[in-house]
Scaffold this motif. Sequence first.
Motif, PDB file in Angstrom:
ATOM      1  N   ASP A 275     -19.559  21.558  -8.185  1.00 31.41           N
ATOM      2  CA  ASP A 275     -18.431  21.474  -7.512  1.00 31.41           C
ATOM      3  C   ASP A 275     -17.411  22.141  -7.415  1.00 31.41           C
ATOM      4  N   ARG A 276     -17.656  23.184  -6.339  1.00 31.62           N
ATOM      5  CA  ARG A 276     -17.168  23.978  -5.917  1.00 31.62           C
ATOM      6  C   ARG A 276     -15.585  23.141  -5.203  1.00 31.62           C
ATOM      7  N   PHE A 277     -14.181  24.195  -5.614  1.00 33.45           N
ATOM      8  CA  PHE A 277     -13.182  23.370  -4.683  1.00 33.45           C
ATOM      9  C   PHE A 277     -12.832  23.734  -3.363  1.00 33.45           C
ATOM     10  N   THR A 278     -13.844  22.593  -2.091  1.00 29.37           N
ATOM     11  CA  THR A 278     -13.913  23.476  -0.965  1.00 29.37           C
ATOM     12  C   THR A 278     -12.919  22.925  -0.284  1.00 29.37           C
ATOM     13  N   GLY A 279     -11.945  22.028  -1.063  1.00 27.43           N
ATOM     14  CA  GLY A 279     -11.548  21.215   0.157  1.00 27.43           C
ATOM     15  C   GLY A 279      -9.928  21.619   0.108  1.00 27.43           C
ATOM     16  N   HIS A 280      -8.702  20.772  -0.087  1.00 16.74           N
ATOM     17  CA  HIS A 280      -7.533  21.847  -0.586  1.00 16.74           C
ATOM     18  C   HIS A 280      -6.890  21.999  -1.396  1.00 16.74           C
ATOM     19  N   ARG A 281      -5.887  23.584  -1.117  1.00 18.18           N
ATOM     20  CA  ARG A 281      -5.732  24.312  -2.275  1.00 18.18           C
ATOM     21  C   ARG A 281      -4.564  23.650  -2.463  1.00 18.18           C
ATOM     22  N   PRO A 282      -3.905  24.460  -3.706  1.00 20.37           N
ATOM     23  CA  PRO A 282      -3.107  23.523  -4.326  1.00 20.37           C
ATOM     24  C   PRO A 282      -1.695  24.285  -3.336  1.00 20.37           C
ATOM     25  N   GLN A 283      -2.043  25.734  -2.146  1.00 15.98           N
ATOM     26  CA  GLN A 283      -1.406  25.958  -1.256  1.00 15.98           C
ATOM     27  C   GLN A 283      -1.198  24.904  -0.089  1.00 15.98           C
ATOM     28  N   ASP A 284      -2.012  24.422   0.469  1.00 16.59           N
ATOM     29  CA  ASP A 284      -2.242  23.535   1.666  1.00 16.59           C
ATOM     30  C   ASP A 284      -1.611  22.222   1.054  1.00 16.59           C
ATOM     31  N   ILE A 285      -1.591  21.992  -0.056  1.00 16.06           N
ATOM     32  CA  ILE A 285      -0.973  20.955  -0.522  1.00 16.06           C
ATOM     33  C   ILE A 285       0.697  20.850  -0.341  1.00 16.06           C
ATOM     34  N   GLU A 286       1.561  22.154  -1.056  1.00 13.53           N
ATOM     35  CA  GLU A 286       2.463  22.780  -0.836  1.00 13.53           C
ATOM     36  C   GLU A 286       2.855  22.592   0.990  1.00 13.53           C
ATOM     37  N   ARG A 287       2.204  23.450   1.307  1.00  7.18           N
ATOM     38  CA  ARG A 287       2.660  23.795   2.848  1.00  7.18           C
ATOM     39  C   ARG A 287       2.747  22.310   3.165  1.00  7.18           C
TER      40      ARG A 287
ATOM     41  N   MET B  89      -2.295  12.406  -0.987  1.00  4.08           N
ATOM     42  CA  MET B  89      -2.808  12.661  -1.259  1.00  4.08           C
ATOM     43  C   MET B  89      -4.317  13.572  -0.933  1.00  4.08           C
ATOM     44  N   GLY B  90      -4.279  14.592  -1.147  1.00  9.64           N
ATOM     45  CA  GLY B  90      -5.107  15.604  -0.380  1.00  9.64           C
ATOM     46  C   GLY B  90      -6.106  16.374  -2.005  1.00  9.64           C
ATOM     47  N   SER B  91      -7.339  15.619  -0.904  1.00 11.54           N
ATOM     48  CA  SER B  91      -8.730  15.978  -2.298  1.00 11.54           C
ATOM     49  C   SER B  91      -9.571  17.087  -2.784  1.00 11.54           C
ATOM     50  N   MET B  92      -9.061  18.386  -3.363  1.00  7.48           N
ATOM     51  CA  MET B  92      -9.206  19.270  -3.335  1.00  7.48           C
ATOM     52  C   MET B  92     -10.654  19.779  -3.618  1.00  7.48           C
TER      53      MET B  92
ATOM     54  N   VAL C 112       0.730  -1.114   0.034  1.00  2.00           N
ATOM     55  CA  VAL C 112       0.117  -0.615   0.007  1.00  2.00           C
ATOM     56  C   VAL C 112       0.860   1.139   0.366  1.00  2.00           C
ATOM     57  N   ASP C 113       0.587   2.351  -1.405  1.00  2.00           N
ATOM     58  CA  ASP C 113       2.079   2.909  -1.070  1.00  2.00           C
ATOM     59  C   ASP C 113       0.968   4.648  -0.803  1.00  2.00           C
ATOM     60  N   GLY C 114       0.051   4.924   0.052  1.00  2.00           N
ATOM     61  CA  GLY C 114      -0.397   5.691   0.332  1.00  2.00           C
ATOM     62  C   GLY C 114      -2.313   5.771   0.297  1.00  2.00           C
ATOM     63  N   VAL C 115      -2.847   7.483   0.880  1.00  2.00           N
ATOM     64  CA  VAL C 115      -3.909   7.404   0.956  1.00  2.00           C
ATOM     65  C   VAL C 115      -4.191   9.105   0.281  1.00  2.00           C
ATOM     66  N   LEU C 116      -5.709   8.957  -0.350  1.00  2.00           N
ATOM     67  CA  LEU C 116      -6.141  10.130  -0.142  1.00  2.00           C
ATOM     68  C   LEU C 116      -7.024  10.507   0.647  1.00  2.00           C
ATOM     69  N   ALA C 117      -7.639  11.487   1.150  1.00  2.00           N
ATOM     70  CA  ALA C 117      -8.730  11.336   2.066  1.00  2.00           C
ATOM     71  C   ALA C 117      -8.637  14.000   1.792  1.00  2.00           C
ATOM     72  N   THR C 118      -9.662  13.890   2.860  1.00  2.00           N
ATOM     73  CA  THR C 118      -9.984  15.713   3.159  1.00  2.00           C
ATOM     74  C   THR C 118      -8.917  15.514   3.987  1.00  2.00           C
ATOM     75  N   ALA C 119      -9.191  17.128   4.849  1.00  2.00           N
ATOM     76  CA  ALA C 119      -8.198  17.706   5.946  1.00  2.00           C
ATOM     77  C   ALA C 119      -8.165  17.197   6.736  1.00  2.00           C
ATOM     78  N   ASP C 120      -9.332  17.120   7.537  1.00  2.00           N
ATOM     79  CA  ASP C 120     -10.070  16.470   7.849  1.00  2.00           C
ATOM     80  C   ASP C 120      -9.622  14.773   8.974  1.00  2.00           C
ATOM     81  N   ILE C 121      -9.456  14.140   8.170  1.00  2.00           N
ATOM     82  CA  ILE C 121      -9.384  12.597   7.741  1.00  2.00           C
ATOM     83  C   ILE C 121      -7.420  12.383   7.656  1.00  2.00           C
ATOM     84  N   LEU C 122      -6.771  13.801   6.819  1.00  2.00           N
ATOM     85  CA  LEU C 122      -5.168  13.541   6.809  1.00  2.00           C
ATOM     86  C   LEU C 122      -4.915  13.785   8.602  1.00  2.00           C
TER      87      LEU C 122
END
Length: 321
Positions: free
Chosen positions: A139-151, A122-125, A97-107
């Motif tokens: 389907d608005r972008f209410t999850g991770h922003r690119p800057q969040d994934i980078e930060r 992986m952040g769900s955007m 298992v290489d990893g996980v895809l989820a929203t901020a609360d779960i990650l």
Amino acid sequence: MTQGVPVAAQRRSATAVRPRVDVSALVHLRTRHPEAVAEAAARRVRRPLLRASERLLIVAADHPARGALGAGGREFAMANRADLLERLCLALSRPGVDGVLATADILDDLLLLGALDGKVVMGSMNRGGLQGASFELDDRFTGHRPQDIERLRFDAGKLLLRVDYSDPGSLTTLESAARAVDAMAERQLPLFIEPFLSRRGPDGRLRNDLSAEAVTRSLAIASGLGGTSAYTWLKVPVTEHPEDMAEVMATTTLPAVLLGGEAGGTAQEQAAAYEKWRGALQLPTVRGLVVGRSLLYPADGDVAAAVDTAAGLLGEQHDDQ
């Protein structure tokens, strides 16, 4: 530096003993030390997106943020957060298992549990297209922003792209998705696009069209988003007739992973899903699997066995190369 919440030691053992998550300890840490999430992200041990096999097995758990809580025939299976985290920790502990895809609360929870070291994150955007809502396709972008994934030093992002030619909300999602492609590429971060052509049935429910023609069109649309495709991956469903996948995947040269979907509530349906994945994994552009409920809530309840079977499919393809 604030320490995280310990997960039971057996999480990293070779056995399939399910770990136990101490919700009280998690809530205490979130209450008294909210900075612990950023600290855990900063010290997380990272790895390359791909290793020598060039194969990926990612466990997906971003469904709850869209109000999609059902799994395995139970309408609210994913509503119990401790249970979901325990299943995720067990899945992440399994070989292959290489990893996980989820929203901020779960990650954030998984970071605090120390479950993400050496894993692809992986952040769900975009999760604004709530299941069953009249605005589901906007389907608005209410999850991770690119800057969040980078930060947060995460490794990739994912977006859902559902297009209904009769719904103007699809255009908003298309434009937002294109700008997300640009923003992720500027940061040299991979972005996994999950495209569908969708339509509403007589009952008003939104359904994804899994015909070869529809999936082909959706891949062509997704591949052309943004100013560059250099960091774009596709997250592709298996068509309703799996024998069509070779022709469908000839639509693009972008690397792709298979969307697992929900296999169904019986052992036979689970086995049929594995066979569909096995066939599609032989195609040259397909590099792995991103599967959620089928592995986390399998028909027989054995998360470890379901995950191990999926990992075995990827191992078969690596051995054949």
